[in-house]
Enzyme design. Structure first.
Site, PDB file in Angstrom:
ATOM      1  N   ASN A 113       0.821  -1.146   0.015  1.00 26.41           N
ATOM      2  CA  ASN A 113       0.101  -0.002  -0.169  1.00 26.41           C
ATOM      3  C   ASN A 113       0.859   1.379  -0.121  1.00 26.41           C
ATOM      4  OD1 ASN A 113      -2.704   1.394   0.489  1.00 26.41           O
ATOM      5  ND2 ASN A 113      -1.486   2.259   2.145  1.00 26.41           N
ATOM      6  N   GLU A 136      -0.949   1.432  -5.900  1.00 28.53           N
ATOM      7  CA  GLU A 136      -0.571   2.611  -6.406  1.00 28.53           C
ATOM      8  C   GLU A 136       0.575   2.714  -7.596  1.00 28.53           C
ATOM      9  OE1 GLU A 136      -2.878   3.077  -3.025  1.00 28.53           O
ATOM     10  OE2 GLU A 136      -1.136   1.751  -3.220  1.00 28.53           O
ATOM     11  N   ASP A 141      -5.495  22.027   8.084  1.00 28.74           N
ATOM     12  CA  ASP A 141      -5.838  20.899   7.204  1.00 28.74           C
ATOM     13  C   ASP A 141      -6.654  21.324   5.911  1.00 28.74           C
ATOM     14  OD1 ASP A 141      -5.948  17.993   6.545  1.00 28.74           O
ATOM     15  OD2 ASP A 141      -6.077  17.729   8.692  1.00 28.74           O
ATOM     16  N   TRP A 196      -2.120   8.160  10.735  1.00 26.53           N
ATOM     17  CA  TRP A 196      -2.854   7.098  10.065  1.00 26.53           C
ATOM     18  C   TRP A 196      -4.179   6.936  10.930  1.00 26.53           C
ATOM     19  CZ3 TRP A 196       1.563   2.947  10.502  1.00 26.53           C
ATOM     20  CH2 TRP A 196       2.379   2.917   9.381  1.00 26.53           C
ATOM     21  N   TYR A 246       0.100  10.305   3.893  1.00 22.45           N
ATOM     22  CA  TYR A 246      -0.573  10.773   5.407  1.00 22.45           C
ATOM     23  C   TYR A 246       0.596  11.753   5.804  1.00 22.45           C
ATOM     24  CZ  TYR A 246      -2.092   5.958   4.374  1.00 22.45           C
ATOM     25  OH  TYR A 246      -2.562   4.897   3.787  1.00 22.45           O
ATOM     26  N   ARG A 247      -0.141  12.877   6.309  1.00 22.90           N
ATOM     27  CA  ARG A 247       0.997  13.886   6.817  1.00 22.90           C
ATOM     28  C   ARG A 247       1.819  13.347   7.957  1.00 22.90           C
ATOM     29  NH1 ARG A 247      -3.964  16.478   9.693  1.00 22.90           N
ATOM     30  NH2 ARG A 247      -3.477  15.967  12.087  1.00 22.90           N
TER      31      ARG A 247
END
Length: 622
Positions: A169, A235, A285, A187, A173-174
């Site tokens: 995967n 991906e 965000d 996560w 994710y920041r």
């Protein structure tokens, strides 16, 4: 067109006049954000900052900051081509005989580009830091907004592997930097990385993680894409399909993971599921609000590999429109054919920037029977990450879903409050600060299609007893002097489309409900269909700002209701006295000192004067 790496894309943008180099030293703390925010909101160029204070490396930002640059990055002339390519690929109907098989070869060749290609070495491992050499402060990692908890890696391609199945995967994710070799790992509960971590916990082992920074644009986009759970499709496979050639990967130097061979940097390490989680945030965000601090796992960096002369890519998120709006649009186009396979009456759909992806979905349908709008909306709620959608508006096939103003005109004219609106519940994005519970809340379906006779016989408001669609002339804005001004009202306006926009200073529980009753009974409501209540920081003369605030600040089950002939949307902040126990986050606003500094230095950056009107902002202000 396939790009071998990020730097080849940078060179192309520069040759086309779509990227500008800034030679003046700039700060990675807020200054770069302020510059980039101005440019993305005015359709400006990407920027390569050659001197970032305190860092050894240059930084590039805004690479996909317009619709055209995003299309170029993904190898198409226009983002609509993505839908055509996928529709061509998935239309693999059975072919009989040699002639039929030969006719499928072009499609099969496309499919063969999906698996990644293993290589032994690559530019991403030309330089290796290990042990005490690892120091993330040497990278130009941005502190984006004033209240951020620290610097954040904003464009990371986080790679993990299922400890049981080996399933790979990659997600974006920041990552908040918490030390020279430690970051947070954001996560969320619905993410695949969380599932992999939980499996590692059950097995009593660490979870290896690799974080690529860079890679070619197709891979950066692929990490953001909401891929369906199809075996063999990950991906790297999506990036290979978009590139038209298999993606080159190699083994990490300290982790048993495939990493992109053409990345700029790779951070290798692990997350230990036995460790206590640490407080991460706040973070400005993509919602345009700060995500408040919460507990997340730690990522320990054991090695950093890179090119000999790497460029650090970054993005910023915040009040829309931002660069992520074009990545979201690319996903819309890419997955439209799949949605149409499941719900064939769908003509088109769009997630406007004001809805920050998950808060608003507009879908047009070819309608042939009563209730079809609800069937489609409920079907969408069951499709992958569309489960996070908060408001779905369904319109007729002739309506352009990306014409923001036209969509809301259709809603005013064809959706009678209470008759053509339906609330339900379901999962919400964990970043939704207004939902009734964490990751769980209300949803709203608005049927703005032309009604059939069977659909107009239900409950309607007294004003709409005829229950027919209303023509535009049915709405008549009142003169400002006649509008009510009590109850904390600070500013208000009415639009020719039937929307009453009101900013209020909320000081007590139940204030919005009181105002709704007052306004619905006022003569000025005669020509209105919707009452939109927002906070004092919202510009009621900017329809985008109003809807952005509304969609962020509502749980539809609690905050949207018919009142007389109006549909009330309570987009004001919720108070503890109203049963809302979670802290209410602030909107993102840049520090005034930084704004003044960028104003003063703009002429030194070598950037063109800013345009007055953003060219890609949807829907004119009313």
């Amino acid at each position: 067109m396939a790009f071998p790496d990020l730097q080849s894309f940078i060179r192309l943008l520069e040759a086309r006049g779509e990227l500008v180099r800034v030679h003046t030293p700039v700060s990675r703390e807020l200054e770069i954000t302020e510059i980039a925010d101005r440019l993305v909101k005015t359709g400006g160029p990407a920027v390569l900052f050659e001197q970032v204070l305190g860092s050894d490396f240059p930084l590039v930002i805004g690479l996909m900051g317009t619709r055209e640059r995003t299309a170029l990055a993904l190898g198409v002339a226009d983002l609509d081509e993505l839908a055509a390519r996928v529709r061509h690929l998935i239309d693999l109907k059975g072919a009989r005989g040699l002639g039929g098989l030969l006719g499928q070869l072009p499609k099969l060749r496309d499919a063969m580009n999906l698996p990644p290609r293993r290589v032994n070495t690559g530019p991403a491992q030309e330089v290796v830091w290990r042990g005490d050499e690892v120091d993330l402060s040497r990278l130009p990692i941005l502190k984006c907004w004033p209240q951020d908890g620290g610097p954040f890696v904003t464009l990371p391609l986080v790679i993990t592997k299922d400890p049981e199945t080996g399933e790979r995967n990659m997600g974006m994710y920041r990552m908040q930097v918490m030390g020279r070799n430690v970051t947070g790992m954001h996560w969320q509960r619905h993410k695949t990385g969380t599932r992999h971590l939980e499996k590692a916990r059950a097995l009593g082992q660490r979870l290896e993680v690799a974080v690529a920074i860079g890679g070619d644009p197709a891979l950066i986009y692929a990490a953001t894409a909401p891929l369906p759970p199809i075996p063999g499709l990950d991906e790297f496979a999506l990036a290979g399909y978009l590139r038209g050639q298999r993606y080159p990967v190699m083994k990490g130097v300290t982790v048993d993971l495939d990493v992109p061979a053409n990345a700029e940097f790779i951070l290798e390490g692990y997350v230990d599921p036995q460790e206590p989680w640490v407080m991460e945030g706040p973070f400005g965000d993509h919602t345009g609000f700060y995500t408040l601090p919460d507990l997340y796992p730690q990522f320990h960096v054991t090695a950093v590999t890179m090119r000999r002369q790497p460029i650090y890519p970054a993005t910023i998120v915040g009040r829309p429109p931002m660069e992520d709006a074009y990545l979201i649009e690319a996903s819309e186009r890419l997955f439209l054919p799949a949605a149409q396979l499941i719900l064939p009456e769908i003509v088109d759909y769009h997630m406007p920037p004001a809805g920050v992806a998950h808060n608003l979905v507009v879908v047009s349908i070819k309608k042939s029977y009563p209730g079809q709008a609800y069937k489609v909306a409920n079907g969408l709620f069951g499709l992958g990450q569309m489960m996070f959608a908060k408001v779905i508006v369904v319109v007729d096939e002739g309506v352009k879903v990306n014409d923001f103003a036209a969509v809301w005109r259709e809603v005013a004219q064809k959706a009678v409050p209470g008759r053509d609106t339906l609330t339900t519940r379901g999962p919400t994005d964990v970043l939704d600060h207004s939902s009734r519970g964490w990751g769980y809340g209300g949803k709203l379906i608005i049927d703005a299609t032309t009604k059939r006779p069977e659909e107009v016989g239900g409950a309607v408001s007294s004003r709409d007893e005829q229950a027919g669609d209303l023509a535009p002339e049915a709405f008549a804005p009142q003169v400002a002097a006649s509008l009510p001004t009590s109850g904390g009202v600070l500013a208000q306006t009415q639009t020719p489309d039937g929307y009453w926009l009101v900013a209020l200073n909320k000081t007590r529980p139940g204030q919005a409900q009181e105002l709704a009753q007052l306004f619905a009974a006022h003569p000025a409501a005669a020509g209105m269909r919707h009452l939109l209540l927002v906070d004092e920081e919202t510009n009621v003369h900017d329809l985008q700002d109003v809807w952005w605030t509304i969609l962020n600040n509502i749980d539809p089950e609690r905050d949207v209701w018919p009142q007389g002939g109006l549909l009330v949307w309570d987009g004001a902040r919720k108070l503890p006295e109203e049963g809302f126990v979670r802290p209410w986050p602030p909107k993102i606003v840049m520090d005034e000192a930084v704004v003044r500094r960028v104003d003063a230095l703009w002429h030194l950056y070598g950037l063109a004067p800013l345009q007055v009107t953003p060219p890609e902002k949807e829907g004119a202000a009313q």
